[in-house]
Design an enzyme around this catalytic site. Structure first.
Site, PDB file in Angstrom:
ATOM      1  N   HIS A  56       0.858  -1.187   0.000  1.00 16.66           N
ATOM      2  CA  HIS A  56       0.000   0.000   0.000  1.00 16.66           C
ATOM      3  C   HIS A  56       0.895   1.238   0.000  1.00 16.66           C
ATOM      4  CE1 HIS A  56       0.554  -1.132   4.341  1.00 16.66           C
ATOM      5  NE2 HIS A  56       1.054   0.084   4.321  1.00 16.66           N
TER       6      HIS A  56
HETATM    7  C1  T46 Z   1       4.858   0.139   6.152  1.00 17.26           C
HETATM    8  C2  T46 Z   1       5.229  -1.154   6.756  1.00 17.26           C
HETATM    9  C3  T46 Z   1       6.684  -1.235   7.075  1.00 17.26           C
HETATM   10  C4  T46 Z   1      -1.945  -0.303  14.154  1.00 17.26           C
HETATM   11  O1  T46 Z   1      -2.908  -0.477  14.887  1.00 17.26           O
HETATM   12  N1  T46 Z   1      -1.051   0.707  14.419  1.00 17.26           N
HETATM   13  C5  T46 Z   1       0.025   0.954  13.634  1.00 17.26           C
HETATM   14  O2  T46 Z   1       0.799   1.896  13.916  1.00 17.26           O
HETATM   15  C6  T46 Z   1       0.251   0.131  12.476  1.00 17.26           C
HETATM   16  C7  T46 Z   1       1.442   0.364  11.565  1.00 17.26           C
HETATM   17  C8  T46 Z   1      -0.631  -0.877  12.228  1.00 17.26           C
HETATM   18  N2  T46 Z   1      -1.693  -1.093  13.062  1.00 17.26           N
HETATM   19  C9  T46 Z   1      -2.612  -2.216  12.775  1.00 17.26           C
HETATM   20  C10 T46 Z   1      -3.443  -1.987  11.523  1.00 17.26           C
HETATM   21  C11 T46 Z   1      -3.622  -3.375  10.957  1.00 17.26           C
HETATM   22  O3  T46 Z   1      -4.747  -3.990  11.527  1.00 17.26           O
HETATM   23  O4  T46 Z   1      -1.827  -3.381  12.513  1.00 17.26           O
HETATM   24  C12 T46 Z   1      -2.379  -4.123  11.439  1.00 17.26           C
HETATM   25  C13 T46 Z   1      -1.331  -4.333  10.346  1.00 17.26           C
HETATM   26  O5  T46 Z   1      -0.966  -3.058   9.806  1.00 17.26           O
HETATM   27  P1  T46 Z   1      -0.474  -2.888   8.298  1.00 17.26           P
HETATM   28  O6  T46 Z   1      -1.315  -3.700   7.387  1.00 17.26           O
HETATM   29  O7  T46 Z   1      -0.365  -1.430   8.026  1.00 17.26           O
HETATM   30  O8  T46 Z   1       0.991  -3.546   8.386  1.00 17.26           O
HETATM   31  P2  T46 Z   1       2.110  -3.648   7.262  1.00 17.26           P
HETATM   32  O9  T46 Z   1       3.275  -4.317   7.912  1.00 17.26           O
HETATM   33  O10 T46 Z   1       1.580  -4.271   6.034  1.00 17.26           O
HETATM   34  O11 T46 Z   1       2.515  -2.143   6.890  1.00 17.26           O
HETATM   35  C14 T46 Z   1       3.098  -1.307   7.873  1.00 17.26           C
HETATM   36  C15 T46 Z   1       2.807   0.143   7.522  1.00 17.26           C
HETATM   37  O12 T46 Z   1       1.410   0.374   7.385  1.00 17.26           O
HETATM   38  C16 T46 Z   1       3.457   0.526   6.226  1.00 17.26           C
HETATM   39  O13 T46 Z   1       3.296   1.902   5.978  1.00 17.26           O
HETATM   40  O14 T46 Z   1       5.652   0.785   5.498  1.00 17.26           O
HETATM   41  O15 T46 Z   1       4.488  -1.474   7.946  1.00 17.26           O
END
Ligand code: T46
Length: 145
Positions: A56
């Site tokens: 994303h």
């Molecule tokens: C990126 C990579 C490196 C939260 O509640 N708080 C937070 O600060 C974050 C980052 C996530 N979450 C929750 C939201 C989702 O339910 O954790 C779950 C997984 O999050 P996300 O799908 O965003 O995780 P990644 O690892 O795919 O992506 C994240 C960042 O969003 C992204 O910008 O660069 O880590």
């Protein structure tokens, strides 16, 4: 007027490294070593082999990624240009501005991806549609903002 592609703002940043017989120390100050004040810190760990993260972009969020342990790859894409970085040391990191699609893969066993973020978590800031990201960058270029 020519406007540099968004991906050209992504860069590796080497951090201060204080060497000591007791072990090395690296520090990061917001607005000093990275170009934003730090509002949030999170980290990815225990990533199973073969898994990927991200997939994303963000409308406004800027981030700084560090391989605090082990290694992983980060593929960045502004809708037109793509670059792959390999992070494997804790004394440098990767700055990612807004409007950049990111995928993290090739995680080594025991790796830790430490992330410093410019904003608190906001689901509304996510761009999950690649074409939408491409259009946002094209619109930003045509508006010259
Ligand atoms: C990126 C990579 C490196 C939260 O509640 N708080 C937070 O600060 C974050 C980052 C996530 N979450 C929750 C939201 C989702 O339910 O954790 C779950 C997984 O999050 P996300 O799908 O965003 O995780 P990644 O690892 O795919 O992506 C994240 C960042 O969003 C992204 O910008 O660069 O880590």
């Amino acid at each position: 007027m020519f406007k540099a592609p968004q991906i050209s703002k992504c860069k590796l940043v080497y951090l201060p490294k204080v060497k000591d017989v007791r072990g090395n120390l690296t520090f990061i100050e917001g607005d000093e070593h990275i170009p934003f004040p730090i509002k949030r810190v999170y980290y990815l760990y225990d990533v199973p082999g073969g898994e990927s993260r991200g997939g994303h972009a963000h409308k406004d969020l800027q981030q700084f990624l560090i391989a605090a342990n082990g290694s992983f790859d980060v593929v960045l894409d502004d809708g037109h240009n793509k670059e792959r970085y390999h992070l494997n040391r804790s004394y440098y990191g990767l700055y990612i501005p807004n409007l950049i699609w990111r995928e993290l893969d090739n995680f080594s066993s025991g790796s830790v991806c430490l992330v410093l973020a410019s904003e608190k978590y906001d689901e509304d800031d996510y761009i999950r549609d690649y074409d939408e990201l491409k259009k946002a960058n094209d619109d930003a270029n045509s508006l010259d903002i």
